[in-house]
Design a protein around this motif. Structure first.
Motif, PDB file in Angstrom:
ATOM      1  N   LEU A  15       0.874  -1.167   0.000  1.00 18.32           N
ATOM      2  CA  LEU A  15       0.000   0.000   0.000  1.00 18.32           C
ATOM      3  C   LEU A  15       0.913   1.218   0.000  1.00 18.32           C
ATOM      4  O   LEU A  15       1.570   1.501   0.996  1.00 18.32           O
ATOM      5  CB  LEU A  15      -0.903   0.024   1.236  1.00 18.32           C
ATOM      6  CG  LEU A  15      -1.601  -1.287   1.614  1.00 18.32           C
ATOM      7  CD1 LEU A  15      -2.431  -1.091   2.872  1.00 18.32           C
ATOM      8  CD2 LEU A  15      -2.460  -1.783   0.473  1.00 18.32           C
ATOM      9  N   ILE A  41       1.566   5.086  -0.016  1.00 23.02           N
ATOM     10  CA  ILE A  41       0.890   6.312   0.396  1.00 23.02           C
ATOM     11  C   ILE A  41       1.577   7.501  -0.253  1.00 23.02           C
ATOM     12  O   ILE A  41       2.765   7.731  -0.046  1.00 23.02           O
ATOM     13  CB  ILE A  41       0.925   6.459   1.936  1.00 23.02           C
ATOM     14  CG1 ILE A  41       0.300   5.228   2.600  1.00 23.02           C
ATOM     15  CG2 ILE A  41       0.235   7.750   2.366  1.00 23.02           C
ATOM     16  CD1 ILE A  41       0.593   5.123   4.087  1.00 23.02           C
ATOM     17  N   TYR A  69       4.650   3.556   3.295  1.00 23.68           N
ATOM     18  CA  TYR A  69       4.030   2.354   2.762  1.00 23.68           C
ATOM     19  C   TYR A  69       3.679   1.386   3.875  1.00 23.68           C
ATOM     20  O   TYR A  69       4.209   1.459   4.978  1.00 23.68           O
ATOM     21  CB  TYR A  69       4.943   1.662   1.747  1.00 23.68           C
ATOM     22  CG  TYR A  69       6.190   1.055   2.352  1.00 23.68           C
ATOM     23  CD1 TYR A  69       6.193  -0.274   2.791  1.00 23.68           C
ATOM     24  CD2 TYR A  69       7.355   1.794   2.489  1.00 23.68           C
ATOM     25  CE1 TYR A  69       7.325  -0.838   3.352  1.00 23.68           C
ATOM     26  CE2 TYR A  69       8.488   1.235   3.045  1.00 23.68           C
ATOM     27  CZ  TYR A  69       8.469  -0.074   3.476  1.00 23.68           C
ATOM     28  OH  TYR A  69       9.590  -0.632   4.044  1.00 23.68           O
ATOM     29  N   ALA A 126      -6.527  -0.271   2.587  1.00 27.38           N
ATOM     30  CA  ALA A 126      -6.047   1.016   2.078  1.00 27.38           C
ATOM     31  C   ALA A 126      -7.076   2.118   2.303  1.00 27.38           C
ATOM     32  O   ALA A 126      -6.723   3.258   2.615  1.00 27.38           O
ATOM     33  CB  ALA A 126      -5.708   0.909   0.594  1.00 27.38           C
ATOM     34  N   GLU A 146      -4.918   9.142   4.866  1.00 30.96           N
ATOM     35  CA  GLU A 146      -4.513   9.844   3.648  1.00 30.96           C
ATOM     36  C   GLU A 146      -5.414   9.525   2.468  1.00 30.96           C
ATOM     37  O   GLU A 146      -5.427  10.269   1.485  1.00 30.96           O
ATOM     38  CB  GLU A 146      -3.064   9.481   3.284  1.00 30.96           C
ATOM     39  CG  GLU A 146      -2.018  10.053   4.205  1.00 30.96           C
ATOM     40  CD  GLU A 146      -1.696   9.146   5.390  1.00 30.96           C
ATOM     41  OE1 GLU A 146      -0.684   9.382   6.040  1.00 30.96           O
ATOM     42  OE2 GLU A 146      -2.475   8.202   5.678  1.00 30.96           O
ATOM     43  N   ALA A 147      -6.177   8.437   2.546  1.00 26.04           N
ATOM     44  CA  ALA A 147      -7.069   8.070   1.440  1.00 26.04           C
ATOM     45  C   ALA A 147      -8.142   9.130   1.209  1.00 26.04           C
ATOM     46  O   ALA A 147      -8.748   9.182   0.143  1.00 26.04           O
ATOM     47  CB  ALA A 147      -7.706   6.706   1.692  1.00 26.04           C
ATOM     48  N   ILE A 178      -4.346   5.950  -2.713  1.00 25.07           N
ATOM     49  CA  ILE A 178      -3.385   4.999  -2.173  1.00 25.07           C
ATOM     50  C   ILE A 178      -3.194   3.933  -3.245  1.00 25.07           C
ATOM     51  O   ILE A 178      -4.168   3.321  -3.702  1.00 25.07           O
ATOM     52  CB  ILE A 178      -3.904   4.340  -0.870  1.00 25.07           C
ATOM     53  CG1 ILE A 178      -4.318   5.386   0.170  1.00 25.07           C
ATOM     54  CG2 ILE A 178      -2.881   3.342  -0.324  1.00 25.07           C
ATOM     55  CD1 ILE A 178      -3.228   6.285   0.674  1.00 25.07           C
TER      56      ILE A 178
END
Length: 120
Positions: A5, A7, A79, A94, A99-100, A105
């Motif tokens: 994932l 970021i 990550y 995710a 932050e999504a 992501i």
């Protein structure tokens, strides 16, 4: 199956966020890591520094340039590597990252046939 994932972050946007929103994002990381540890899906997570270098081998040597690319203000900020049942679960994880709400992501499966290739 393991998944990465990735970021993203835009430092101008990040620096403009109120402290309360940054705290909420960090708390989301704490909660998610607790959840993933409890379920056995957590492998690792790291914040990345802002400085990066791009290295290209031209056959006679290599060149190094600064990153991120000049056309973008986004950086790879950190990550997670998770070990979960499938891509759908990785996407679900995710979506829980704070932050999504700000940036996409990137979710990628780690090819199990290649997992040991780079290990010494």
């Amino acid at each position: 199956m393991k998944h990465l994932l990735l970021i993203q972050n835009n430092m101008d946007t990040w620096n403009a966020l109120p402290a309360s929103e940054i705290e909420a994002i960090m708390e989301a990381h704490n909660s998610l890591q607790q959840e993933l540890r409890a379920s056995g899906e957590f492998v690792e997570a790291h914040e990345l520094g802002e400085e990066s270098k791009f290295v290209r081998n031209n056959g006679a040597g290599f060149t190094v340039t600064d990153g991120p690319f000049i056309e973008t203000k986004e950086i790879a900020a950190g990550y997670y590597i998770v070990d979960c049942v499938d891509m759908a679960r990785a996407v679900e994880i995710a979506g829980k990252l704070g932050e999504a709400k700000l940036w996409p992501i990137e979710v990628r499966a780690i090819d199990p046939r290649r997992e040991d290739v780079l290990r010494a």
